[in-house]
Design a protein around this motif. Structure first.
Motif, PDB file in Angstrom:
ATOM      1  N   LEU A 119       0.823  -1.207   0.000  1.00  0.00           N
ATOM      2  CA  LEU A 119       0.000   0.000   0.000  1.00  0.00           C
ATOM      3  C   LEU A 119       0.863   1.264   0.000  1.00  0.00           C
ATOM      4  O   LEU A 119       0.556   2.231  -0.704  1.00  0.00           O
ATOM      5  N   VAL A 120       1.910   1.249   0.768  1.00  0.00           N
ATOM      6  CA  VAL A 120       2.803   2.416   0.807  1.00  0.00           C
ATOM      7  C   VAL A 120       3.416   2.639  -0.570  1.00  0.00           C
ATOM      8  O   VAL A 120       3.525   3.781  -1.045  1.00  0.00           O
ATOM      9  N   GLU A 121       3.803   1.561  -1.206  1.00  0.00           N
ATOM     10  CA  GLU A 121       4.371   1.668  -2.555  1.00  0.00           C
ATOM     11  C   GLU A 121       3.347   2.233  -3.529  1.00  0.00           C
ATOM     12  O   GLU A 121       3.658   3.104  -4.354  1.00  0.00           O
ATOM     13  N   ALA A 122       2.104   1.773  -3.462  1.00  0.00           N
ATOM     14  CA  ALA A 122       1.060   2.253  -4.371  1.00  0.00           C
ATOM     15  C   ALA A 122       0.779   3.737  -4.147  1.00  0.00           C
ATOM     16  O   ALA A 122       0.651   4.505  -5.119  1.00  0.00           O
ATOM     17  N   TYR A 123       0.677   4.158  -2.885  1.00  0.00           N
ATOM     18  CA  TYR A 123       0.457   5.578  -2.598  1.00  0.00           C
ATOM     19  C   TYR A 123       1.649   6.417  -3.049  1.00  0.00           C
ATOM     20  O   TYR A 123       1.483   7.535  -3.552  1.00  0.00           O
ATOM     21  N   SER A 124       2.860   5.900  -2.893  1.00  0.00           N
ATOM     22  CA  SER A 124       4.050   6.633  -3.330  1.00  0.00           C
ATOM     23  C   SER A 124       4.068   6.803  -4.841  1.00  0.00           C
ATOM     24  O   SER A 124       4.386   7.884  -5.354  1.00  0.00           O
ATOM     25  N   ILE A 125       3.733   5.742  -5.559  1.00  0.00           N
ATOM     26  CA  ILE A 125       3.693   5.824  -7.028  1.00  0.00           C
ATOM     27  C   ILE A 125       2.618   6.810  -7.470  1.00  0.00           C
ATOM     28  O   ILE A 125       2.837   7.641  -8.355  1.00  0.00           O
ATOM     29  N   LEU A 126       1.440   6.727  -6.832  1.00  0.00           N
ATOM     30  CA  LEU A 126       0.343   7.619  -7.193  1.00  0.00           C
ATOM     31  C   LEU A 126       0.730   9.084  -6.986  1.00  0.00           C
ATOM     32  O   LEU A 126       0.542   9.919  -7.876  1.00  0.00           O
ATOM     33  N   THR A 127       1.289   9.397  -5.834  1.00  0.00           N
ATOM     34  CA  THR A 127       1.646  10.794  -5.564  1.00  0.00           C
ATOM     35  C   THR A 127       2.801  11.260  -6.449  1.00  0.00           C
ATOM     36  O   THR A 127       2.806  12.410  -6.892  1.00  0.00           O
ATOM     37  N   ALA A 128       3.767  10.378  -6.714  1.00  0.00           N
ATOM     38  CA  ALA A 128       4.879  10.775  -7.585  1.00  0.00           C
ATOM     39  C   ALA A 128       4.393  11.055  -8.999  1.00  0.00           C
ATOM     40  O   ALA A 128       4.827  12.030  -9.635  1.00  0.00           O
ATOM     41  N   ARG A 129       3.492  10.233  -9.492  1.00  0.00           N
ATOM     42  CA  ARG A 129       2.984  10.441 -10.851  1.00  0.00           C
ATOM     43  C   ARG A 129       2.126  11.692 -10.940  1.00  0.00           C
ATOM     44  O   ARG A 129       2.207  12.443 -11.913  1.00  0.00           O
ATOM     45  N   LEU A 130       1.300  11.908  -9.929  1.00  0.00           N
ATOM     46  CA  LEU A 130       0.480  13.124  -9.938  1.00  0.00           C
ATOM     47  C   LEU A 130       1.350  14.369  -9.812  1.00  0.00           C
ATOM     48  O   LEU A 130       1.114  15.379 -10.476  1.00  0.00           O
ATOM     49  N   ARG A 131       2.336  14.315  -8.958  1.00  0.00           N
ATOM     50  CA  ARG A 131       3.210  15.464  -8.756  1.00  0.00           C
ATOM     51  C   ARG A 131       3.986  15.797 -10.029  1.00  0.00           C
ATOM     52  O   ARG A 131       4.201  16.963 -10.352  1.00  0.00           O
ATOM     53  N   ALA A 132       4.406  14.764 -10.758  1.00  0.00           N
ATOM     54  CA  ALA A 132       5.163  14.998 -11.989  1.00  0.00           C
ATOM     55  C   ALA A 132       4.271  15.486 -13.123  1.00  0.00           C
ATOM     56  O   ALA A 132       4.699  16.292 -13.956  1.00  0.00           O
TER      57      ALA A 132
END
Length: 168
Positions: A119-132
Protein backbone atom coordinates in the motif's frame (compact mmCIF):
# COMPACT_ATOMS: atom_id res chain seq x y z
CA UNK A 1 7.89 55.87 55.60
CA UNK A 2 10.37 53.34 56.88
CA UNK A 3 10.58 49.67 56.06
CA UNK A 4 9.75 47.24 58.78
CA UNK A 5 12.50 44.96 59.97
CA UNK A 6 11.51 41.29 59.99
CA UNK A 7 11.58 39.62 63.37
CA UNK A 8 14.55 37.51 64.29
CA UNK A 9 13.83 33.88 63.49
CA UNK A 10 15.52 30.66 64.47
CA UNK A 11 16.90 29.90 61.02
CA UNK A 12 18.73 33.23 60.95
CA UNK A 13 20.68 32.78 64.10
CA UNK A 14 24.38 32.23 63.53
CA UNK A 15 24.64 29.49 66.12
CA UNK A 16 22.27 27.25 64.11
CA UNK A 17 23.88 27.87 60.73
CA UNK A 18 25.89 25.17 59.03
CA UNK A 19 29.66 25.10 59.02
CA UNK A 20 30.21 27.12 62.12
CA UNK A 21 33.35 26.12 64.01
CA UNK A 22 31.48 24.95 67.09
CA UNK A 23 28.98 22.91 65.13
CA UNK A 24 31.32 21.18 62.64
CA UNK A 25 33.12 19.06 65.19
CA UNK A 26 29.94 17.73 66.80
CA UNK A 27 27.75 16.94 63.78
CA UNK A 28 30.25 16.17 60.99
CA UNK A 29 29.84 12.80 59.31
CA UNK A 30 33.43 12.77 58.09
CA UNK A 31 36.05 11.70 60.59
CA UNK A 32 39.34 13.42 59.87
CA UNK A 33 42.59 11.84 61.00
CA UNK A 34 44.84 13.73 63.37
CA UNK A 35 47.95 12.88 61.33
CA UNK A 36 48.44 12.22 57.63
CA UNK A 37 49.04 8.59 56.72
CA UNK A 38 50.23 7.33 53.34
CA UNK A 39 49.30 3.82 52.30
CA UNK A 40 51.43 2.27 49.55
CA UNK A 41 49.73 -0.36 47.44
CA UNK A 42 52.66 -1.95 45.56
CA UNK A 43 56.27 -1.58 46.53
CA UNK A 44 59.10 -2.23 44.09
CA UNK A 45 61.63 -4.06 46.18
CA UNK A 46 61.71 -4.37 49.98
CA UNK A 47 63.84 -1.31 50.74
CA UNK A 48 62.48 1.23 48.27
CA UNK A 49 59.30 3.08 48.83
CA UNK A 50 58.40 3.98 45.28
CA UNK A 51 54.92 3.23 44.00
CA UNK A 52 54.50 0.85 41.04
CA UNK A 53 51.95 2.29 38.64
CA UNK A 54 50.31 -0.10 36.20
CA UNK A 55 48.75 1.60 33.22
CA UNK A 56 48.16 -1.15 30.70
CA UNK A 57 46.10 -0.31 27.67
CA UNK A 58 42.72 -1.98 27.43
CA UNK A 59 43.74 -3.75 24.21
CA UNK A 60 46.49 -5.63 26.02
CA UNK A 61 44.12 -6.98 28.68
CA UNK A 62 42.24 -10.25 28.42
CA UNK A 63 38.84 -9.99 26.70
CA UNK A 64 35.80 -10.34 28.94
CA UNK A 65 34.45 -13.82 29.49
CA UNK A 66 30.90 -12.88 28.56
CA UNK A 67 29.84 -10.16 26.13
CA UNK A 68 27.40 -7.50 27.27
CA UNK A 69 26.10 -7.08 23.71
CA UNK A 70 23.01 -8.81 22.43
CA UNK A 71 23.62 -12.01 20.52
CA UNK A 72 23.53 -11.35 16.80
CA UNK A 73 21.61 -13.62 14.52
CA UNK A 74 24.05 -15.10 12.04
CA UNK A 75 21.39 -16.19 9.53
CA UNK A 76 19.23 -13.17 8.93
CA UNK A 77 17.11 -14.18 6.02
CA UNK A 78 15.44 -11.07 4.69
CA UNK A 79 12.56 -11.60 2.32
CA UNK A 80 13.63 -11.15 -1.27
CA UNK A 81 12.25 -7.99 -2.80
CA UNK A 82 10.62 -8.28 -6.12
CA UNK A 83 12.16 -5.82 -8.50
CA UNK A 84 9.61 -3.88 -10.47
CA UNK A 85 10.42 -2.57 -13.86
CA UNK A 86 10.23 1.16 -14.05
CA UNK A 87 7.20 2.30 -15.93
CA UNK A 88 8.20 4.55 -18.80
CA UNK A 89 6.56 7.92 -18.49
CA UNK A 90 4.26 8.65 -21.40
CA UNK A 91 4.96 11.60 -23.65
CA UNK A 92 1.94 13.45 -22.27
CA UNK A 93 0.73 11.91 -19.00
CA UNK A 94 -2.28 14.23 -18.79
CA UNK A 95 -3.96 12.47 -21.74
CA UNK A 96 -2.97 8.90 -20.79
CA UNK A 97 -5.93 6.87 -19.49
CA UNK A 98 -3.89 4.09 -17.86
CA UNK A 99 -1.03 6.03 -16.22
CA UNK A 100 -2.68 5.92 -12.76
CA UNK A 101 -4.34 2.52 -13.25
CA UNK A 102 -1.76 0.38 -11.36
CA UNK A 103 -1.54 2.43 -8.13
CA UNK A 104 -5.29 3.03 -8.09
CA UNK A 105 -6.13 -0.66 -8.54
CA UNK A 106 -3.64 -1.64 -5.81
CA UNK A 107 -5.16 0.86 -3.37
CA UNK A 108 -8.80 0.10 -4.19
CA UNK A 109 -8.45 -3.70 -4.28
CA UNK A 110 -6.51 -3.93 -1.02
CA UNK A 111 -7.86 -6.02 1.83
CA UNK A 112 -6.82 -6.53 5.44
CA UNK A 113 -4.45 -9.25 4.21
CA UNK A 114 -2.65 -6.82 1.89
CA UNK A 115 0.80 -5.96 3.18
CA UNK A 116 1.29 -2.42 4.34
CA UNK A 117 4.42 -2.22 2.21
CA UNK A 118 2.41 -2.76 -0.98
CA UNK A 119 0.00 0.00 0.00
CA UNK A 120 2.80 2.42 0.81
CA UNK A 121 4.37 1.67 -2.56
CA UNK A 122 1.06 2.25 -4.37
CA UNK A 123 0.46 5.58 -2.60
CA UNK A 124 4.05 6.63 -3.33
CA UNK A 125 3.69 5.82 -7.03
CA UNK A 126 0.34 7.62 -7.19
CA UNK A 127 1.65 10.79 -5.56
CA UNK A 128 4.88 10.77 -7.59
CA UNK A 129 2.98 10.44 -10.85
CA UNK A 130 0.48 13.12 -9.94
CA UNK A 131 3.21 15.46 -8.76
CA UNK A 132 5.16 15.00 -11.99
CA UNK A 133 2.15 15.35 -14.28
CA UNK A 134 0.14 18.10 -12.61
CA UNK A 135 1.70 21.54 -12.48
CA UNK A 136 0.47 24.78 -10.99
CA UNK A 137 -0.83 25.90 -14.41
CA UNK A 138 -3.02 22.78 -14.86
CA UNK A 139 -6.70 23.60 -15.19
CA UNK A 140 -8.45 21.62 -12.45
CA UNK A 141 -11.89 22.06 -14.02
CA UNK A 142 -10.85 20.51 -17.33
CA UNK A 143 -11.68 16.88 -17.96
CA UNK A 144 -8.19 15.44 -18.21
CA UNK A 145 -8.05 11.72 -19.03
CA UNK A 146 -5.31 11.27 -16.39
CA UNK A 147 -7.87 11.63 -13.59
CA UNK A 148 -10.37 9.15 -15.05
CA UNK A 149 -9.35 6.22 -12.74
CA UNK A 150 -9.94 8.51 -9.76
CA UNK A 151 -13.18 9.99 -11.09
CA UNK A 152 -14.68 6.55 -11.77
CA UNK A 153 -14.41 5.47 -8.15
CA UNK A 154 -14.22 8.64 -6.06
CA UNK A 155 -16.22 7.25 -3.12
CA UNK A 156 -14.26 3.98 -3.11
CA UNK A 157 -10.96 5.90 -3.20
CA UNK A 158 -12.03 8.09 -0.26
CA UNK A 159 -13.05 4.98 1.71
CA UNK A 160 -9.69 3.35 0.90
CA UNK A 161 -7.76 6.40 2.09
CA UNK A 162 -9.72 6.45 5.36
CA UNK A 163 -9.18 2.68 5.76
CA UNK A 164 -5.45 2.92 5.14
CA UNK A 165 -4.98 5.91 7.44
CA UNK A 166 -6.67 3.88 10.15
CA UNK A 167 -4.21 1.04 9.56
CA UNK A 168 -1.15 3.28 9.74
Amino acid sequence: MSLLTPPSTAHRRSKEKENTPSDVASSSRVAWAETDKIHLLHLIGPATASLKVTTAASASKQPPLKSILKKSLKDQSWPAEKQRETTPEPADPMVNLTYLQYPMSTILDATDATELRDLVEAYSILTARLRAAVTGATDADASWPLFQPIRKRVADFADAVVRDLGRA
